[in-house]
Design a protein around this motif. Structure first.
Motif, PDB file in Angstrom:
ATOM      1  N   ASN A 185       1.546  13.815 -13.104  1.00  0.00           N
ATOM      2  CA  ASN A 185       0.936  13.163 -13.981  1.00  0.00           C
ATOM      3  C   ASN A 185       1.719  12.169 -12.835  1.00  0.00           C
ATOM      4  O   ASN A 185       2.942  11.387 -13.217  1.00  0.00           O
ATOM      5  CB  ASN A 185       0.753  12.758 -15.423  1.00  0.00           C
ATOM      6  N   VAL A 186       0.694  10.628 -12.037  1.00  0.00           N
ATOM      7  CA  VAL A 186       1.582   9.547 -11.435  1.00  0.00           C
ATOM      8  C   VAL A 186       2.366   8.810 -12.671  1.00  0.00           C
ATOM      9  O   VAL A 186       2.858   8.326 -11.782  1.00  0.00           O
ATOM     10  CB  VAL A 186       0.195   8.887 -10.667  1.00  0.00           C
ATOM     11  N   ALA A 187       2.087   8.584 -13.310  1.00  0.00           N
ATOM     12  CA  ALA A 187       3.367   7.528 -14.313  1.00  0.00           C
ATOM     13  C   ALA A 187       3.738   8.219 -15.156  1.00  0.00           C
ATOM     14  O   ALA A 187       4.980   7.450 -14.650  1.00  0.00           O
ATOM     15  CB  ALA A 187       1.351   7.201 -15.781  1.00  0.00           C
ATOM     16  N   GLU A 188       3.824   9.369 -15.095  1.00  0.00           N
ATOM     17  CA  GLU A 188       5.311  10.226 -15.133  1.00  0.00           C
ATOM     18  C   GLU A 188       6.287   9.824 -14.056  1.00  0.00           C
ATOM     19  O   GLU A 188       7.718   9.339 -14.416  1.00  0.00           O
ATOM     20  CB  GLU A 188       5.074  11.762 -15.936  1.00  0.00           C
ATOM     21  N   GLN A 248       0.894  -1.335   0.416  1.00  0.00           N
ATOM     22  CA  GLN A 248      -0.157  -0.254   0.017  1.00  0.00           C
ATOM     23  C   GLN A 248       0.587   1.557   0.178  1.00  0.00           C
ATOM     24  O   GLN A 248       0.500   2.310  -0.189  1.00  0.00           O
ATOM     25  CB  GLN A 248      -0.580   0.089   1.283  1.00  0.00           C
ATOM     26  N   LEU A 249       1.679   1.033   0.415  1.00  0.00           N
ATOM     27  CA  LEU A 249       2.520   2.146   0.675  1.00  0.00           C
ATOM     28  C   LEU A 249       3.948   2.649  -0.266  1.00  0.00           C
ATOM     29  O   LEU A 249       4.216   3.589  -1.494  1.00  0.00           O
ATOM     30  CB  LEU A 249       3.628   2.442   2.011  1.00  0.00           C
ATOM     31  N   GLY A 250       3.827   1.445  -1.033  1.00  0.00           N
ATOM     32  CA  GLY A 250       4.155   1.635  -2.902  1.00  0.00           C
ATOM     33  C   GLY A 250       3.322   2.372  -3.930  1.00  0.00           C
ATOM     34  O   GLY A 250       3.990   2.761  -4.622  1.00  0.00           O
ATOM     35  N   ARG A 251       2.177   2.565  -3.367  1.00  0.00           N
ATOM     36  CA  ARG A 251       0.806   3.362  -4.483  1.00  0.00           C
ATOM     37  C   ARG A 251       1.435   5.391  -4.075  1.00  0.00           C
ATOM     38  O   ARG A 251       1.096   5.001  -4.778  1.00  0.00           O
ATOM     39  CB  ARG A 251       0.082   3.153  -3.399  1.00  0.00           C
ATOM     40  N   LEU A 274      -1.554   2.692 -10.951  1.00  0.00           N
ATOM     41  CA  LEU A 274      -1.003   2.806 -12.580  1.00  0.00           C
ATOM     42  C   LEU A 274      -2.507   2.333 -12.838  1.00  0.00           C
ATOM     43  O   LEU A 274      -3.035   3.272 -13.956  1.00  0.00           O
ATOM     44  CB  LEU A 274       0.366   2.195 -12.613  1.00  0.00           C
ATOM     45  N   ILE A 275      -2.896   0.997 -13.027  1.00  0.00           N
ATOM     46  CA  ILE A 275      -3.740   0.815 -13.554  1.00  0.00           C
ATOM     47  C   ILE A 275      -5.027   1.168 -13.536  1.00  0.00           C
ATOM     48  O   ILE A 275      -5.965   1.443 -14.184  1.00  0.00           O
ATOM     49  CB  ILE A 275      -4.308  -1.030 -12.644  1.00  0.00           C
TER      50      ILE A 275
END
Ligand SMILES: Cc1cc2nc3c(=O)[nH]c(=O)nc-3n(C[C@H](O)[C@H](O)[C@H](O)COP(=O)(O)OP(=O)(O)OC[C@H]3O[C@@H](n4cnc5c(N)ncnc54)[C@H](O)[C@@H]3O)c2cc1C
Length: 386
Positions: A348-351, A80-83, A255-256
């Motif tokens: 953006n989180v993906a970047e 969860q912390l890895g999110r 990410l998904i």
């Protein structure tokens, strides 16, 4: 996505998810645009909450006042912390169980138990520029002089060196034909920062290069007993490799979810982007690989909790680190693609994950080194030995 998990792991998963959502995630962009640094009061608040929740004690034996949670539960927390990006979850120190096997009572009092209370912060000085991945070839030395050891060597990429109060310093003992870890206080005479390079990610933790020049530490700062060599560093590697797997699962899940939400909202040709099969295939591949990764990571943790052979565990942690870190990088790449130009913006989180997850294929042993460990294990013990 549902996978088998104990009720205790589920309970802690919820606690960690609430903490990540409420305390960390809202500050990602602020950190990204400010060299990774948050206002002191937010960092302190996040740290205090982590301590209150017990995160600093999850791997501490009950005999020392810790929670001694099974690794399966620890994986559920770190997933969860890895999110969250920008290493915002690194706001609290981690006292790990191997430290209680390694350290003397005085060392526990001075360094490890204060970590559990959030009063001490550590950094690991193992890697050197010459041997690099070949940790068996380390060149830093520790030579006995009276009641002290004299340490010399250059250590690269010392994560959190700018924030830590002490080092774990790995050295060769040429006169004793041995190797050992030493606990070294920041500010001890002879320690110099010789470089502080910028890296791809935007973290408050830097990774400076240190030179240790005739650094004298009392012999009582040596960790473990003669012959322990690299064994504690190997314990640390196993723990970190498993938790890299956990954090990578959390990152991939986030990410998904974010890419799916965007694809549902974004209209192209009068219909949601998510109706395009090209996008569905990227999401489907990501979900499939995440499912395999989560099963693998939790099973490796449970096998350690069962007390399986440590050599098998070592190989399994490498399998998890190799597969799951590479999976998360593929998922981040697809997420950037789904977001299009928006996915290339730092807000953006993906970047951010696209840059941040890259190092998970490098640190704690590169993907190539994990393959070597897995292959050596297979050659020595066969498939049933893994
Ligand atoms: C941001 C960051 C933070 C880090 N934090 C820490 C830290 O806190 N403490 C610490 O001690 N270290 C830390 N490291 C160091 C990290 O663990 C090393 O970078 C890593 O182990 C690889 O070593 P190297 O960089 O010297 O690469 P090299 O060993 O020079 O490897 C270069 C390439 O050669 C490949 N290679 C090397 N040997 C073999 C082989 N035998 N067979 C096939 N291919 C091989 C590697 O896989 C890689 O692709 C950090 C690194 C980074 C980037």
């Amino acid at each position: 996505m549902q996978i088998p998990m104990s009720s205790e792991a589920r309970r802690w998963q919820e606690i960690a998810r609430d903490y990540a959502d409420e305390y960390l995630q809202p500050h990602e962009v602020q950190a990204e645009l400010n060299d990774g640094v948050l206002p002191d009061e937010i960092t302190e608040r996040n740290k205090q909450r982590a301590i209150e929740l017990g995160f600093t004690a999850i791997d501490v034996p009950k005999s020392h006042g810790g929670l001694e949670l099974p690794l399966e539960v620890q994986v559920a927390i770190w997933e969860q912390l890895g999110r969250v990006t920008n290493a915002l979850s690194w706001c609290f120190p981690e006292a790990q169980s191997w430290m209680f096997d390694a350290c003397s009572a005085d060392q526990l009092d001075k360094y490890i138990l204060p970590m559990m209370r959030g009063e001490q912060k550590e950094c690991y000085a193992i890697t050197e520029s010459g041997p690099g991945s070949d940790v068996a070839g380390l060149e830093a030395t520790a030579v006995r002089g009276g009641d002290d050891y004299v340490l010399n060597g250059e250590k690269w990429y010392v994560t959190s060196g700018n924030l830590a109060k002490f080092f774990w310093f790995q050295a060769r003992l040429p006169e004793e034909d041995d190797e050992a870890l030493f606990l070294v206080d920041q500010g001890t005479a002879g320690i110099k920062i010789i470089a502080n390079p910028k890296f791809s990610h935007t973290y408050a933790s830097h990774h400076p290069t240190y030179r240790f020049e005739n650094v004298r530490v009392p012999a009582t700062q040596r960790v473990g007993k003669p012959g322990d060599g690299m064994s504690f560093t190997q314990s640390w590697f196993r723990h970190e490799r498993l938790m890299i797997g956990a954090r990578s699962c959390g990152a991939a899940a986030r990410l998904i979810e974010e890419a799916l939400a965007f694809a549902n909202e974004r209209m192209i040709d009068g219909a949601p982007l998510s109706e395009k099969q090209a996008i569905q295939f990227m999401l489907a591949d990501s979900v499939t690989e995440l499912y395999a990764s989560r099963l693998m990571t939790y099973e490796a943790a449970r096998s350690a909790d069962r007390g399986d052979d440590v050599k098998a565990q070592h190989a399994r942690c490498s399998i998890v680190k190799l597969y799951v870190s590479e999976m998360a990088n593929r998922v981040a790449d697809r997420a950037v693609q789904i977001f299009g130009g928006r996915g290339y913006m730092r807000e953006n989180v993906a970047e951010r994950f696209y840059r941040e997850l890259r190092v998970d294929r490098i640190w704690e042993g590169t993907s190539e080194i994990q393959r070597l460990i897995i292959a050596r294990s297979l050659l020595k013990r066969g498939l049933d030995g893994i």
